[in-house]
Design an enzyme around this catalytic site. Structure first.
Site, PDB file in Angstrom:
ATOM      1  N   LYS A  73       7.843  -2.800  15.824  1.00 23.20           N
ATOM      2  CA  LYS A  73       8.287  -1.501  15.322  1.00 23.20           C
ATOM      3  C   LYS A  73       9.231  -0.837  16.315  1.00 23.20           C
ATOM      4  CE  LYS A  73       6.304  -1.439  11.352  1.00 23.20           C
ATOM      5  NZ  LYS A  73       7.144  -1.529  10.125  1.00 23.20           N
ATOM      6  N   TYR A 106       0.817  -1.214   0.000  1.00 26.51           N
ATOM      7  CA  TYR A 106       0.000   0.000   0.000  1.00 26.51           C
ATOM      8  C   TYR A 106       0.855   1.270   0.000  1.00 26.51           C
ATOM      9  CZ  TYR A 106      -3.415   3.415   1.826  1.00 26.51           C
ATOM     10  OH  TYR A 106      -4.203   4.515   2.030  1.00 26.51           O
ATOM     11  N   SER A 141       0.038  -8.147  -1.656  1.00 26.56           N
ATOM     12  CA  SER A 141      -0.149  -7.330  -2.852  1.00 26.56           C
ATOM     13  C   SER A 141      -0.389  -8.250  -4.041  1.00 26.56           C
ATOM     14  CB  SER A 141       1.074  -6.444  -3.095  1.00 26.56           C
ATOM     15  OG  SER A 141       0.816  -5.542  -4.159  1.00 26.56           O
ATOM     16  N   ALA A 160       8.770  -3.634   4.206  1.00 26.61           N
ATOM     17  CA  ALA A 160       8.431  -5.054   4.285  1.00 26.61           C
ATOM     18  C   ALA A 160       8.155  -5.474   5.721  1.00 26.61           C
ATOM     19  CB  ALA A 160       9.574  -5.890   3.708  1.00 26.61           C
ATOM     20  N   GLU A 192      -8.481  -6.360  21.031  1.00 23.95           N
ATOM     21  CA  GLU A 192      -7.253  -6.338  21.827  1.00 23.95           C
ATOM     22  C   GLU A 192      -6.136  -5.623  21.058  1.00 23.95           C
ATOM     23  OE1 GLU A 192      -4.165  -9.387  24.134  1.00 23.95           O
ATOM     24  OE2 GLU A 192      -5.823 -10.189  22.940  1.00 23.95           O
ATOM     25  N   TYR A 244       2.549  -6.096  17.021  1.00 22.48           N
ATOM     26  CA  TYR A 244       2.967  -5.289  15.872  1.00 22.48           C
ATOM     27  C   TYR A 244       3.746  -4.064  16.338  1.00 22.48           C
ATOM     28  CZ  TYR A 244       2.560  -1.650  12.350  1.00 22.48           C
ATOM     29  OH  TYR A 244       2.844  -0.619  11.492  1.00 22.48           O
ATOM     30  N   ARG A 297      -8.078   8.721  15.899  1.00 19.86           N
ATOM     31  CA  ARG A 297      -6.789   8.558  15.232  1.00 19.86           C
ATOM     32  C   ARG A 297      -6.510   9.767  14.336  1.00 19.86           C
ATOM     33  NH1 ARG A 297      -6.940   5.200  18.502  1.00 19.86           N
ATOM     34  NH2 ARG A 297      -6.593   2.945  18.325  1.00 19.86           N
ATOM     35  N   SER A 324       5.875   3.435  13.186  1.00 23.67           N
ATOM     36  CA  SER A 324       4.460   3.619  13.486  1.00 23.67           C
ATOM     37  C   SER A 324       4.275   4.378  14.788  1.00 23.67           C
ATOM     38  CB  SER A 324       3.798   2.242  13.594  1.00 23.67           C
ATOM     39  OG  SER A 324       2.531   2.317  14.193  1.00 23.67           O
ATOM     40  N   ASN A 339      -2.151   7.233  10.771  1.00 23.82           N
ATOM     41  CA  ASN A 339      -3.031   6.270  10.080  1.00 23.82           C
ATOM     42  C   ASN A 339      -3.206   6.613   8.603  1.00 23.82           C
ATOM     43  OD1 ASN A 339      -3.667   6.052  13.031  1.00 23.82           O
ATOM     44  ND2 ASN A 339      -4.964   4.411  12.263  1.00 23.82           N
TER      45      ASN A 339
END
Length: 339
Positions: A153, A11, A36, A81, A295, A149, A230, A124, A178
């Site tokens: 990061k 994206y 993708s 990636a 969560e 996640y 956000r 992020s 976002n």
């Protein structure tokens, strides 16, 4: 100058590849197509009139990555990636740690051995956890993230910081808020595999009748309408920030640089705000249902992006409704491709 873009058909990666090509860079893409489709490469070529190099493999294959570095004069890397779904990371933690960290380390091994610099990391705002004050600036203390996640990061940032300090290299850590929207052409956008994990693709598919209802994960948060808040940033604006950050590193006379930038609009919007704006912008209805909290989600996060404006001469100022109109244009394009 050749720039390696890992996850370059994803994206944010695909939009950044377009901006790099339009700015005169040679682009080398490595993407395993796990999130993708190959037609994105064709669409990049149609939009820019230029053809990037493309290698379809998993970055955990270090021997294949070495061959790419041998074949091209790489001057920098933008690393997209990574697996990126907050909810999924909670139920597949080992997969997330392996994919998000092993791939990063493999690239940095090549950078270390070849004396390369100029590394842009797709980070992020999740590295901040639930910040105590808004807006969030780059000096906001990092907390343990709510999701696996986010932890990957935060770990990636630490690995890159140690790399830059130990080997005198230049890195830039870009903390996105976002990303939403699609390319104005309608030929690039977010392409979720299976059920979307992010809000706007779910809204898009619900409006198109692909999903029966949008699931809104909780309406009992401490916000004005009870849904999480956000900072939604237009993806093309975000892509342009990567080019600016890369140029800043390449033009630096210093051997060691560790740049950190928040990339957002500085404005917080609730989930329901976005749903209503999408309906108004595109004159469509989005049926939704309230579900239990998910969560790993935090209550509020929006950016102070003043540093990026000052040092990168960059600002995200695309109106929300305009970015949401591009989303619907992208969905209509996808519909036309499946007829």
């Amino acid at each position: 100058m050749a720039v390696l873009v890992t996850g370059g058909l994803g994206y944010i990666g695909s939009h950044t590849v377009v901006e790099l090509l339009n700015d005169g860079f040679e682009v080398v893409i490595v993407d395993d197509l796990s999130n993708s489709e190959r037609f994105i490469l064709k669409n990049i070529e149609e939009i820019t009139g230029k053809k990037p190099f493309f290698y379809p493999f998993d970055l955990r294959r270090r021997e294949l990555l070495t061959q790419v570095f041998d074949a091209h004069k790489i001057e920098g890397c933008i690393n997209f990636a990574a697996s990126k779904a907050v909810g999924e990371s909670q139920v597949k933690p080992v997969d997330y740690y392996e994919n998000n960290l092993f791939t990063l380390i493999n690239i940095l091994q090549e950078f270390k051995e070849r004396g390369l610099s100029n590394f842009i990391f797709s980070s992020s705002c999740t590295v901040y956890g639930q910040a105590e004050k808004m807006p969030i600036d780059e000096n906001t203390p990092l907390k343990l993230p709510e999701s696996v996640y986010g932890k990957t990061k935060q770990m990636g940032e630490q690995i890159l910081t140690d790399f830059a300090k130990a080997y005198n290299r230049r890195v830039s850590l870009l903390r996105y808020f976002n990303p939403i929207g699609a390319h104005p052409s309608g030929k690039l956008g977010e392409l979720p595999m299976g059920v979307p994990n992010n809000l706007v693709p779910y809204v898009m598919q619900t409006a198109a009748g692909i999903r029966e209802k949008l699931n809104i994960w909780g309406d009992d948060y401490d916000t004005e309408d009870g849904t999480p808040v956000r900072d939604y940033i237009y993806v093309v604006d975000l892509a342009k920030a990567h080019v600016s950050a890369l140029k800043k590193l390449m033009q630096s006379s210093e051997e060691e640089v560790i740049d950190i930038f928040n990339l957002g609009t500085g404005k917080g919007l609730s989930v329901l705000d976005v749903v209503k704006a999408f309906e108004i912008a595109n004159d469509v209805k989005v049926p939704y249902q309230i579900c239990p909290r998910r969560e790993g989600d935090i209550t509020v996060a929006y950016a102070n992006a003043d540093k990026a404006e000052k040092e990168l001469h960059w600002k995200s100022d695309t109106p929300l409704k305009e970015s949401l109109r591009t989303v619907w244009k992208w969905q209509l394009y996808l519909n036309s491709q499946t007829i």
